[in-house]
Design a protein around this motif. Structure first.
Motif, mmCIF file in Angstrom:
data_model
loop_
_atom_site.group_PDB
_atom_site.id
_atom_site.type_symbol
_atom_site.label_atom_id
_atom_site.label_comp_id
_atom_site.label_asym_id
_atom_site.label_seq_id
_atom_site.Cartn_x
_atom_site.Cartn_y
_atom_site.Cartn_z
ATOM 1 N N ASN A 134 -3.475 3.346 7.439
ATOM 2 C CA ASN A 134 -3.279 2.016 6.867
ATOM 3 C C ASN A 134 -3.435 0.949 7.944
ATOM 4 O O ASN A 134 -4.186 -0.016 7.779
ATOM 5 N N GLN A 144 -7.126 5.395 -8.325
ATOM 6 C CA GLN A 144 -5.951 6.243 -8.514
ATOM 7 C C GLN A 144 -6.114 7.572 -7.777
ATOM 8 O O GLN A 144 -5.158 8.078 -7.189
ATOM 9 N N LYS A 155 -1.186 9.485 -0.874
ATOM 10 C CA LYS A 155 0.260 9.733 -0.951
ATOM 11 C C LYS A 155 0.617 11.162 -0.546
ATOM 12 O O LYS A 155 1.764 11.438 -0.222
ATOM 13 N N GLN A 203 -0.277 8.323 6.882
ATOM 14 C CA GLN A 203 -0.471 7.143 6.036
ATOM 15 C C GLN A 203 -0.373 5.867 6.862
ATOM 16 O O GLN A 203 -1.212 4.965 6.738
ATOM 17 N N THR A 247 0.832 -1.210 0.000
ATOM 18 C CA THR A 247 0.000 0.000 0.000
ATOM 19 C C THR A 247 0.862 1.253 0.000
ATOM 20 O O THR A 247 0.551 2.233 -0.665
ATOM 21 N N SER A 259 -5.523 6.859 -4.163
ATOM 22 C CA SER A 259 -4.095 6.585 -3.984
ATOM 23 C C SER A 259 -3.281 7.874 -4.027
ATOM 24 O O SER A 259 -2.402 8.091 -3.191
ATOM 25 N N ASN A 260 -3.587 8.759 -4.985
ATOM 26 C CA ASN A 260 -2.873 10.033 -5.088
ATOM 27 C C ASN A 260 -3.110 10.904 -3.856
ATOM 28 O O ASN A 260 -2.179 11.527 -3.342
ATOM 29 N N GLY A 314 3.753 0.496 -3.428
ATOM 30 C CA GLY A 314 3.196 0.330 -4.765
ATOM 31 C C GLY A 314 4.018 -0.571 -5.673
ATOM 32 O O GLY A 314 3.853 -0.542 -6.881
#
Length: 195
Positions: free
Chosen positions: A144, A126, A133, A140, A44, A129-130, A47
């Motif tokens: 997570n 996406q 990040k 994070q 995660t 995810s962006n 990537g």
């Protein structure tokens, strides 16, 4: 909570005490129970499947080295394993920064009969995810561990060596920031669509 192969709850404390005596069945059960969640945690953040595999294996190598030397965790195995995984992940991210290039994910989505649905799903994934990040590494890690891996705030605090109040604050700020980033990105895409 990880489970045995027969889906019964894992007695983590018993397994840990047996593993500290180098009981092969206990070591194997720990690997079976935690490899996939740790791999997923690392993947995660990184990537890149092969790197996540290597680092997940390194977690267990370190665990085995520690228990063989009569060190390592004496209680609360799961936070200890996540702490090691987190530290390896941070080290990997630092190495990447110095290499100044991103690794590409070779795992392409499987073919689906509905290409439009698949494309929309990929776009949404996406976008999340962006936005994820753009959070701090600590945010994070907390999100997570909490939402993807089901660790308690106490376990996260132990894994990241911080107070539970700090974990709660990082969780709250991380979720708010994630929402803001997603909203900003959505607004940007809407503006682009108007042109």
């Amino acid at each position: 909570m990880p489970r045995n192969r027969d889906h019964s709850p894992l007695d983590e404390n018993d397994l840990l005490q047996r593993a500290r005596r180098l009981d092969e069945a206990a070591l194997s059960a720990i690997f079976d129970a935690y490899y996939r969640p740790l791999y997923f945690y690392l993947y995660t953040h990184l990537g890149h499947g092969p790197t996540a595999e290597d680092l997940a294996a390194d977690v267990f190598k370190i665990f085995l080295e520690q228990v063989s030397a009569k060190r390592g965790p004496t209680q609360m195995l799961r936070p200890w394993l996540y702490q090691v995984a987190h530290n390896l992940m941070v080290d990997e991210l630092r190495r990447r920064k110095h290499r100044e290039h991103d690794l590409l994910d070779e795992n392409l989505p499987a073919k689906a009969p509905e290409l439009n649905d698949q494309a929309q799903e990929a776009d949404e994934l996406q976008a999340v995810s962006n936005a994820f990040k753009r959070l701090s590494i600590k945010q994070q890690a907390v999100l997570n561990m909490k939402f993807l891996h089901g660790l308690t705030n106490e376990e996260i605090a132990r894994a990241l060596k911080m107070a539970e109040g700090t974990v709660r604050a990082l969780q709250l700020r991380g979720l708010r920031a994630l929402g803001r980033h997603l909203q900003q990105d959505d607004n940007l895409y809407r503006e682009m669509d108007k042109k």
